[in-house]
Design a protein around this motif. Structure first.
Motif, PDB file in Angstrom:
ATOM      1  N   SER A   1      31.191   5.298   8.750  1.00 15.58           N
ATOM      2  CA  SER A   1      32.638   5.209   8.608  1.00 15.58           C
ATOM      3  C   SER A   1      33.202   6.589   8.309  1.00 15.58           C
ATOM      4  CB  SER A   1      33.021   4.275   7.453  1.00 15.58           C
ATOM      5  OG  SER A   1      32.689   2.940   7.739  1.00 15.58           O
ATOM      6  N   GLY A   2      34.424   6.828   8.753  1.00 14.41           N
ATOM      7  CA  GLY A   2      35.052   8.107   8.474  1.00 14.41           C
ATOM      8  C   GLY A   2      36.559   7.978   8.374  1.00 14.41           C
TER       9      GLY A   2
ATOM     10  N   ASP B   1      37.142  11.919  10.968  1.00 15.10           N
ATOM     11  CA  ASP B   1      36.225  11.958   9.823  1.00 15.10           C
ATOM     12  C   ASP B   1      36.251  13.303   9.114  1.00 15.10           C
ATOM     13  OD1 ASP B   1      35.127  13.372  11.903  1.00 15.10           O
ATOM     14  OD2 ASP B   1      33.097  12.571  11.686  1.00 15.10           O
TER      15      ASP B   1
ATOM     16  N   ARG C   1      26.910  14.617  16.357  1.00 16.23           N
ATOM     17  CA  ARG C   1      27.877  13.543  16.573  1.00 16.23           C
ATOM     18  C   ARG C   1      28.001  13.201  18.055  1.00 16.23           C
ATOM     19  NH1 ARG C   1      29.785  15.871  11.811  1.00 16.23           N
ATOM     20  NH2 ARG C   1      30.905  14.461  10.384  1.00 16.23           N
TER      21      ARG C   1
ATOM     22  N   SER D   1      25.685   7.402   0.373  1.00 10.19           N
ATOM     23  CA  SER D   1      26.917   8.173   0.223  1.00 10.19           C
ATOM     24  C   SER D   1      26.941   8.860  -1.145  1.00 10.19           C
ATOM     25  CB  SER D   1      28.150   7.268   0.351  1.00 10.19           C
ATOM     26  OG  SER D   1      28.204   6.646   1.617  1.00 10.19           O
TER      27      SER D   1
ATOM     28  N   ILE E   1      33.175  10.715   4.842  1.00 14.76           N
ATOM     29  CA  ILE E   1      32.318   9.871   5.663  1.00 14.76           C
ATOM     30  C   ILE E   1      31.365   9.123   4.747  1.00 14.76           C
ATOM     31  CG2 ILE E   1      32.459  11.274   7.750  1.00 14.76           C
ATOM     32  CD1 ILE E   1      29.779  12.475   7.023  1.00 14.76           C
TER      33      ILE E   1
ATOM     34  N   PRO F   1      31.786  15.771   6.337  1.00 20.31           N
ATOM     35  CA  PRO F   1      33.003  15.570   7.121  1.00 20.31           C
ATOM     36  C   PRO F   1      33.189  16.675   8.154  1.00 20.31           C
ATOM     37  CG  PRO F   1      33.425  15.154   4.804  1.00 20.31           C
ATOM     38  CD  PRO F   1      32.037  15.716   4.889  1.00 20.31           C
TER      39      PRO F   1
ATOM     40  N   THR G   1      35.770   4.731   2.722  1.00 23.15           N
ATOM     41  CA  THR G   1      35.884   5.713   3.793  1.00 23.15           C
ATOM     42  C   THR G   1      36.361   5.070   5.079  1.00 23.15           C
ATOM     43  OG1 THR G   1      33.536   5.402   4.284  1.00 23.15           O
ATOM     44  CG2 THR G   1      34.121   7.233   2.846  1.00 23.15           C
TER      45      THR G   1
END
Length: 353
Positions: free
Chosen positions: A47-48, A18, A86, A313, A22, A10, A69
């Motif tokens: 996803s965050g 996020d 990112r 994850s 995440i 994160p 998430t």
């Protein structure tokens, strides 16, 4: 000892989307233009969520926690699949976001929560054709309605958004009243986590989705469609579990379905993409760290050398989650794959500085 195979954690800025959790990583590996055989570029969508968005109670007294998430989707790139940067995103008001909550259609299925399913690469077919093809982002979402416990997100549907560059996505209005492309039906309470594969043998799309049944059981089912927007369900259960990912055998042939169940990652195989999946096998369990509670959301990537990587994850007891990596090599002598091994990222921390 801390988890040592984290490839994306994160954000440290609490204001970013996020900064708490995440997950749901979806990665593609490209060979860079003009690069050598061993030069790749990895692109990840994920996803965050931040902690404030989905914890606590809203102004109406409703519990505001939503599992997973979900919140917004981000994008990151990497030269080696280990160290990621990112992207800036396409939402001016939400840095780093490539697709967020639906704030334009109050009746939409995705106004309260969104969770990434998959992003397909550009595919040119008679049904889907643009100058350069389009990226199709499949996801599930929930609206602000609450269930009998006062919790939002109890009923989820599936939608799709499209993009020509993989960075700025626009929603597609589905044929259902809430703009979704797939609704729960029959014994299904929710439909979630779509994994979409283009079947070259039938020139059609196949969706593996997670269905939450009326008895709270999670199962994986399939739907098919010619254009990726309209779908017909089979309502046949492929496996008990959730968050499916499919890996095809190199050169064609057998398909392997990876999925989450009992806080671990399992697999089954089939000779056909839409067929009977058998021979369940435990692929990977959570590392034995006291704050790790489960792993899941597997995403399989084969690079151009034939090596297979599994991004997944890892979830922690405080509700947060990170994206982690395991790898396996091909055993050419026995024509098989070696066992999964969690990648120690610290061994590579001086690479690409």
């Amino acid at each position: 000892m801390a988890v040592n195979n984290v490839v994306l954690a994160p954000s440290t800025d609490p204001k970013l989307f996020d900064s708490f959790a995440i997950g749901s990583p979806k990665i593609h590996c490209y060979q860079r233009d003009g690069g050598g055989e061993d030069e790749y570029e990895y692109v990840m969508w994920f996803s965050g969520r931040d902690k404030a968005t989905y914890t606590g109670v809203d102004e109406n007294g409703n519990k505001n926690e939503i599992d997973g998430t979900g919140g917004s989707f981000g994008r990151a790139t990497s030269k080696n699949g280990l160290h990621w940067q990112r992207a800036e995103g396409s939402y001016e008001e939400l840095p780093g976001v490539v697709l967020g909550l639906n704030k334009e259609s109050w009746w939409g299925f995705d106004t309260a929560m969104v969770e990434l399913g998959c992003v397909t690469l550009p595919v040119n077919t008679d049904a889907v054709l643009t100058e350069s093809g389009i990226f199709m982002c499949y996801y599930h979402g929930a609206d602000h309605n609450v269930d009998e416990t006062g919790r939002k997100g109890g009923k989820c549907s599936i939608g799709v958004a499209v993009s020509q560059d993989g960075m700025s996505f626009g929603r597609v209005e589905g044929e259902n009243p809430d703009n979704s492309i797939l609704l729960p039906s029959d014994d299904e309470v929710s439909v979630m986590y779509p994994e979409v594969i283009f079947d070259t043998s039938t020139k059609s799309f196949v969706m593996f989705y997670t269905a939450k049944l009326s008895d709270n059981t999670l199962v994986i089912r399939t739907a098919t469609g010619k254009d990726g927007f309209k779908w017909s369900k089979t309502l046949k259960t492929v496996a008990r579990g959730s968050r499916a990912a499919v890996l095809s055998q190199k050169g064609g042939g057998k398909f392997t379905l990876f999925y989450e169940n009992d806080n671990s990652i399992f697999s089954m195989t089939s000779e056909k993409l839409v067929g009977a999946y058998e021979n369940e096998k435990l692929e990977l369990s959570a590392q034995e760290e006291e704050d790790v509670i489960s792993i899941g959301s597997p995403n399989l990537v084969r690079d151009f050398s034939g090596r297979v990587r599994m991004f997944y994850s890892t979830r922690f007891s405080d509700g947060s989650s990170k994206i982690t990596l395991a790898e396996r090599e091909r055993d050419e002598e026995n024509d098989s794959q070696t066992a999964w091994k969690c990648t120690d990222i610290k061994q590579f921390e001086l690479e690409f500085v």
